[in-house]
Motif scaffolding. Sequence first.
Motif, mmCIF file in Angstrom:
data_model
loop_
_atom_site.group_PDB
_atom_site.id
_atom_site.type_symbol
_atom_site.label_atom_id
_atom_site.label_comp_id
_atom_site.label_asym_id
_atom_site.label_seq_id
_atom_site.Cartn_x
_atom_site.Cartn_y
_atom_site.Cartn_z
ATOM 1 N N PRO A 15 45.732 43.176 38.292
ATOM 2 C CA PRO A 15 45.063 42.573 39.452
ATOM 3 C C PRO A 15 45.616 43.065 40.782
ATOM 4 O O PRO A 15 44.870 43.150 41.761
ATOM 5 N N ASP A 16 46.902 43.418 40.832
ATOM 6 C CA ASP A 16 47.461 43.906 42.092
ATOM 7 C C ASP A 16 46.859 45.262 42.474
ATOM 8 O O ASP A 16 46.519 45.497 43.640
ATOM 9 N N LEU A 17 46.669 46.157 41.496
ATOM 10 C CA LEU A 17 46.031 47.444 41.789
ATOM 11 C C LEU A 17 44.557 47.264 42.114
ATOM 12 O O LEU A 17 44.027 47.936 43.006
ATOM 13 N N MET A 18 43.898 46.344 41.419
ATOM 14 C CA MET A 18 42.486 46.082 41.686
ATOM 15 C C MET A 18 42.290 45.583 43.114
ATOM 16 O O MET A 18 41.391 46.034 43.826
ATOM 17 N N ALA A 19 43.143 44.665 43.547
ATOM 18 C CA ALA A 19 43.021 44.105 44.896
ATOM 19 C C ALA A 19 43.260 45.178 45.962
ATOM 20 O O ALA A 19 42.611 45.187 47.009
ATOM 21 N N LYS A 20 44.173 46.102 45.672
ATOM 22 C CA LYS A 20 44.539 47.101 46.666
ATOM 23 C C LYS A 20 43.594 48.306 46.695
ATOM 24 O O LYS A 20 43.306 48.834 47.766
ATOM 25 N N TYR A 21 43.100 48.748 45.520
ATOM 26 C CA TYR A 21 42.378 50.018 45.456
ATOM 27 C C TYR A 21 40.930 49.957 44.976
ATOM 28 O O TYR A 21 40.219 50.945 45.074
ATOM 29 N N GLU A 22 40.456 48.853 44.424
ATOM 30 C CA GLU A 22 39.121 48.838 43.838
ATOM 31 C C GLU A 22 38.050 48.646 44.915
ATOM 32 O O GLU A 22 37.595 47.549 45.183
ATOM 33 N N ASN A 23 37.659 49.741 45.522
ATOM 34 C CA ASN A 23 36.558 49.766 46.491
ATOM 35 C C ASN A 23 36.060 51.204 46.595
ATOM 36 O O ASN A 23 36.728 52.127 46.145
ATOM 37 N N PRO A 24 34.896 51.437 47.179
ATOM 38 C CA PRO A 24 34.321 52.798 47.215
ATOM 39 C C PRO A 24 35.166 53.820 47.974
ATOM 40 O O PRO A 24 35.056 54.993 47.718
ATOM 41 N N MET A 25 36.006 53.380 48.881
ATOM 42 C CA MET A 25 36.812 54.313 49.670
ATOM 43 C C MET A 25 38.186 54.552 49.047
ATOM 44 O O MET A 25 39.044 55.158 49.664
ATOM 45 N N SER A 26 38.420 54.077 47.844
ATOM 46 C CA SER A 26 39.734 54.155 47.181
ATOM 47 C C SER A 26 40.086 55.557 46.718
ATOM 48 O O SER A 26 39.228 56.367 46.442
ATOM 49 N N ALA A 27 41.399 55.818 46.559
ATOM 50 C CA ALA A 27 41.882 57.082 46.005
ATOM 51 C C ALA A 27 42.421 56.890 44.593
ATOM 52 O O ALA A 27 43.014 57.797 44.044
ATOM 53 N N MET A 28 42.229 55.713 44.000
ATOM 54 C CA MET A 28 42.676 55.439 42.632
ATOM 55 C C MET A 28 41.716 56.118 41.669
ATOM 56 O O MET A 28 40.534 55.792 41.629
ATOM 57 N N ILE A 29 42.217 57.122 40.899
ATOM 58 C CA ILE A 29 41.371 57.890 40.002
ATOM 59 C C ILE A 29 42.002 57.890 38.612
ATOM 60 O O ILE A 29 43.211 58.010 38.468
#
Length: 46
Positions: A15-29
Motif C-alpha cells: 500500500p505504501d508504494l501504491m499510494a506513492k506511485y500508482e498514477n498515470p504520471m508514475s515511474a514505477m514499472i
Amino acid sequence: MNKVRITAIRQTVYPDLMAKYENPMSAMISCNDGFRPFSFYIEVIE
C-alpha cells in the motif's frame, strides 16, 4: 507439450508504494503488477 498445474500461492500488497506511485504520471514499472505481485507454484503433470 507437457501439461502443467499453476497454483497461486501468495499475493502481496504494497500500500505504501501504491499510494506513492500508482498514477498515470508514475515511474514505477514492472513486467507484471509490481504493486500486487503474486507468487505461483508451477508443476509438470505427467
